[in-house]
Design a protein around this motif. Structure first.
Motif, PDB file in Angstrom:
ATOM      1  N   VAL A  74      -4.910   2.404  -3.101  1.00  0.00           N
ATOM      2  CA  VAL A  74      -5.738   1.420  -3.800  1.00  0.00           C
ATOM      3  C   VAL A  74      -4.861   0.341  -4.429  1.00  0.00           C
ATOM      4  CG1 VAL A  74      -7.392   1.086  -5.679  1.00  0.00           C
ATOM      5  CG2 VAL A  74      -7.594   3.070  -4.195  1.00  0.00           C
ATOM      6  N   GLY A  75      -3.741   0.751  -5.031  1.00  0.00           N
ATOM      7  CA  GLY A  75      -2.834  -0.217  -5.646  1.00  0.00           C
ATOM      8  C   GLY A  75      -2.238  -1.175  -4.634  1.00  0.00           C
ATOM      9  N   LEU A  76      -1.867  -0.673  -3.472  1.00  0.00           N
ATOM     10  CA  LEU A  76      -1.323  -1.539  -2.432  1.00  0.00           C
ATOM     11  C   LEU A  76      -2.382  -2.533  -1.946  1.00  0.00           C
ATOM     12  CD1 LEU A  76       1.209  -2.036  -0.749  1.00  0.00           C
ATOM     13  CD2 LEU A  76       0.273  -0.467   0.955  1.00  0.00           C
ATOM     14  N   ALA A  77      -3.612  -2.071  -1.819  1.00  0.00           N
ATOM     15  CA  ALA A  77      -4.692  -2.974  -1.404  1.00  0.00           C
ATOM     16  C   ALA A  77      -4.948  -4.056  -2.448  1.00  0.00           C
ATOM     17  CB  ALA A  77      -5.969  -2.179  -1.152  1.00  0.00           C
ATOM     18  N   MET A  78      -4.747  -3.735  -3.721  1.00  0.00           N
ATOM     19  CA  MET A  78      -4.951  -4.736  -4.774  1.00  0.00           C
ATOM     20  C   MET A  78      -3.797  -5.729  -4.842  1.00  0.00           C
ATOM     21  SD  MET A  78      -6.581  -2.525  -7.858  1.00  0.00           S
ATOM     22  CE  MET A  78      -7.522  -3.774  -8.701  1.00  0.00           C
ATOM     23  N   LEU A  79      -2.631  -5.355  -4.365  1.00  0.00           N
ATOM     24  CA  LEU A  79      -1.476  -6.240  -4.426  1.00  0.00           C
ATOM     25  C   LEU A  79      -1.364  -7.174  -3.227  1.00  0.00           C
ATOM     26  CD1 LEU A  79       1.320  -3.969  -5.887  1.00  0.00           C
ATOM     27  CD2 LEU A  79       0.340  -5.991  -6.913  1.00  0.00           C
ATOM     28  N   LEU A  80      -1.829  -6.736  -2.080  1.00  0.00           N
ATOM     29  CA  LEU A  80      -1.705  -7.566  -0.885  1.00  0.00           C
ATOM     30  C   LEU A  80      -2.713  -8.705  -0.930  1.00  0.00           C
ATOM     31  CD1 LEU A  80      -1.193  -4.762   1.763  1.00  0.00           C
ATOM     32  CD2 LEU A  80       0.539  -6.245   0.741  1.00  0.00           C
ATOM     33  N   PRO A  81      -2.274  -9.940  -0.678  1.00  0.00           N
ATOM     34  CA  PRO A  81      -3.164 -11.101  -0.855  1.00  0.00           C
ATOM     35  C   PRO A  81      -4.421 -11.068   0.012  1.00  0.00           C
ATOM     36  CG  PRO A  81      -0.892 -11.812  -0.574  1.00  0.00           C
ATOM     37  CD  PRO A  81      -0.916 -10.340  -0.322  1.00  0.00           C
ATOM     38  N   TRP A  82      -4.343 -10.552   1.226  1.00  0.00           N
ATOM     39  CA  TRP A  82      -5.516 -10.607   2.099  1.00  0.00           C
ATOM     40  C   TRP A  82      -6.550  -9.544   1.767  1.00  0.00           C
ATOM     41  CZ3 TRP A  82      -0.531  -9.772   3.760  1.00  0.00           C
ATOM     42  CH2 TRP A  82      -0.202  -8.491   4.137  1.00  0.00           C
ATOM     43  N   THR A  83      -6.191  -8.502   1.037  1.00  0.00           N
ATOM     44  CA  THR A  83      -7.182  -7.531   0.589  1.00  0.00           C
ATOM     45  C   THR A  83      -7.529  -7.716  -0.888  1.00  0.00           C
ATOM     46  OG1 THR A  83      -5.410  -5.938   0.203  1.00  0.00           O
ATOM     47  CG2 THR A  83      -6.587  -5.780   2.294  1.00  0.00           C
ATOM     48  N   ARG A  84      -6.671  -8.401  -1.625  1.00  0.00           N
ATOM     49  CA  ARG A  84      -6.930  -8.641  -3.045  1.00  0.00           C
ATOM     50  C   ARG A  84      -8.191  -9.458  -3.253  1.00  0.00           C
ATOM     51  NH1 ARG A  84      -2.900 -12.281  -5.165  1.00  0.00           N
ATOM     52  NH2 ARG A  84      -1.457 -10.758  -4.353  1.00  0.00           N
ATOM     53  N   SER A  85      -8.504 -10.326  -2.297  1.00  0.00           N
ATOM     54  CA  SER A  85      -9.700 -11.166  -2.448  1.00  0.00           C
ATOM     55  C   SER A  85     -10.968 -10.324  -2.548  1.00  0.00           C
ATOM     56  CB  SER A  85      -9.796 -12.155  -1.295  1.00  0.00           C
ATOM     57  OG  SER A  85      -9.917 -11.471  -0.067  1.00  0.00           O
ATOM     58  N   LEU A  86     -11.015  -9.159  -1.890  1.00  0.00           N
ATOM     59  CA  LEU A  86     -12.184  -8.281  -2.003  1.00  0.00           C
ATOM     60  C   LEU A  86     -12.326  -7.738  -3.430  1.00  0.00           C
ATOM     61  CD1 LEU A  86     -11.743  -6.280   1.310  1.00  0.00           C
ATOM     62  CD2 LEU A  86     -13.358  -8.130   0.866  1.00  0.00           C
ATOM     63  N   PHE A  87     -11.212  -7.340  -4.012  1.00  0.00           N
ATOM     64  CA  PHE A  87     -11.243  -6.845  -5.385  1.00  0.00           C
ATOM     65  C   PHE A  87     -11.571  -7.973  -6.356  1.00  0.00           C
ATOM     66  CE2 PHE A  87      -8.632  -3.682  -3.244  1.00  0.00           C
ATOM     67  CZ  PHE A  87      -9.199  -2.518  -3.708  1.00  0.00           C
ATOM     68  N   ARG A  88     -11.047  -9.173  -6.075  1.00  0.00           N
ATOM     69  CA  ARG A  88     -11.327 -10.325  -6.936  1.00  0.00           C
ATOM     70  C   ARG A  88     -12.819 -10.646  -6.911  1.00  0.00           C
ATOM     71  NH1 ARG A  88      -8.346 -14.853  -4.765  1.00  0.00           N
ATOM     72  NH2 ARG A  88     -10.168 -15.148  -3.496  1.00  0.00           N
ATOM     73  N   LEU A  89     -13.430 -10.600  -5.725  1.00  0.00           N
ATOM     74  CA  LEU A  89     -14.870 -10.853  -5.629  1.00  0.00           C
ATOM     75  C   LEU A  89     -15.671  -9.792  -6.371  1.00  0.00           C
ATOM     76  CD1 LEU A  89     -15.254 -12.031  -1.930  1.00  0.00           C
ATOM     77  CD2 LEU A  89     -15.580 -13.391  -3.997  1.00  0.00           C
ATOM     78  N   GLY A  90     -15.251  -8.546  -6.256  1.00  0.00           N
ATOM     79  CA  GLY A  90     -15.940  -7.476  -6.982  1.00  0.00           C
ATOM     80  C   GLY A  90     -15.819  -7.645  -8.488  1.00  0.00           C
ATOM     81  N   LEU A  91     -14.638  -8.009  -8.947  1.00  0.00           N
ATOM     82  CA  LEU A  91     -14.416  -8.239 -10.372  1.00  0.00           C
ATOM     83  C   LEU A  91     -15.224  -9.438 -10.862  1.00  0.00           C
ATOM     84  CD1 LEU A  91     -12.830  -7.323 -12.861  1.00  0.00           C
ATOM     85  CD2 LEU A  91     -10.943  -8.755 -12.094  1.00  0.00           C
ATOM     86  N   TYR A  92     -15.265 -10.486 -10.047  1.00  0.00           N
ATOM     87  CA  TYR A  92     -16.050 -11.673 -10.398  1.00  0.00           C
ATOM     88  C   TYR A  92     -17.539 -11.318 -10.490  1.00  0.00           C
ATOM     89  CZ  TYR A  92     -18.040 -16.333 -10.188  1.00  0.00           C
ATOM     90  OH  TYR A  92     -18.756 -17.467 -10.458  1.00  0.00           O
ATOM     91  N   GLY A  93     -18.037 -10.559  -9.537  1.00  0.00           N
ATOM     92  CA  GLY A  93     -19.448 -10.142  -9.568  1.00  0.00           C
ATOM     93  C   GLY A  93     -19.767  -9.290 -10.779  1.00  0.00           C
ATOM     94  N   TRP A  94     -18.855  -8.392 -11.121  1.00  0.00           N
ATOM     95  CA  TRP A  94     -19.064  -7.540 -12.283  1.00  0.00           C
ATOM     96  C   TRP A  94     -19.096  -8.376 -13.553  1.00  0.00           C
ATOM     97  CZ3 TRP A  94     -15.676  -6.297 -16.386  1.00  0.00           C
ATOM     98  CH2 TRP A  94     -16.123  -5.266 -17.216  1.00  0.00           C
ATOM     99  N   LEU A  95     -18.144  -9.318 -13.687  1.00  0.00           N
ATOM    100  CA  LEU A  95     -18.117 -10.184 -14.869  1.00  0.00           C
ATOM    101  C   LEU A  95     -19.345 -11.082 -14.938  1.00  0.00           C
ATOM    102  CD1 LEU A  95     -14.375 -11.255 -15.096  1.00  0.00           C
ATOM    103  CD2 LEU A  95     -15.666  -9.912 -16.749  1.00  0.00           C
TER     104      LEU A  95
END
Length: 136
Positions: free
Chosen positions: A96-117
């Motif tokens: 999970v940490g590697l997926a959050m650090l890599l730029p091409w998969t980080r966008s998925l986490f960023r979108l999820g965080l944006y939706g939650w906020l």
């Protein structure tokens, strides 16, 4: 209620990590599993440092051009969380940490965080009050 959920999540997470470490050490051996966990922590720290510098530079660039660095801030949160997950011993947290650090998969986490906020702001559970720093 939230504290109770977090407690159960932490218990399940620790048990899954322990099972993952146990299964990996049975599959490849104890020392190779330990060295893999250690390598994950080192790579995580280095990747967090390099990606953090990129995100910080992007935020500074946006601020200097008069833009609000919204995406850069969310990227920074993802980089910090991903780096911390890579430092925590365990293979599930490493993935999970590697997926959050890599730029091409980080966008998925960023979108999820944006939706939650956005959901928290719309429901009134999270408010942004204007202001700034007061002068003394």
């Amino acid at each position: 209620m939230l504290l109770k959920r977090l407690m159960w999540f932490a218990i399940v997470f620790v048990l899954l990590e322990a099972c993952g470490i146990y299964m990996m050490q049975r599959w490849i051996g104890g020392w190779p599993a330990f060295l893999l966990l250690l390598a994950g922590a080192v790579v995580g720290a280095l990747l967090m440092q390099s990606e953090g510098r990129k995100v910080w530079g992007e935020a500074r660039r946006q601020l200097s051009s008069g833009q609000m660095p919204g995406h850069a801030i969310l990227d920074g949160i993802c980089v910090l969380a991903g780096g911390l997950l890579l430092i925590v011993p365990g293979f599930l947290s490493d993935l999970v940490g590697l997926a959050m650090l890599l730029p091409w998969t980080r966008s998925l986490f960023r979108l999820g965080l944006y939706g939650w906020l956005a959901g928290k702001v719309q429901s009134g559970a999270f408010r942004i009050s204007g202001g700034g720093f007061r002068r003394f």
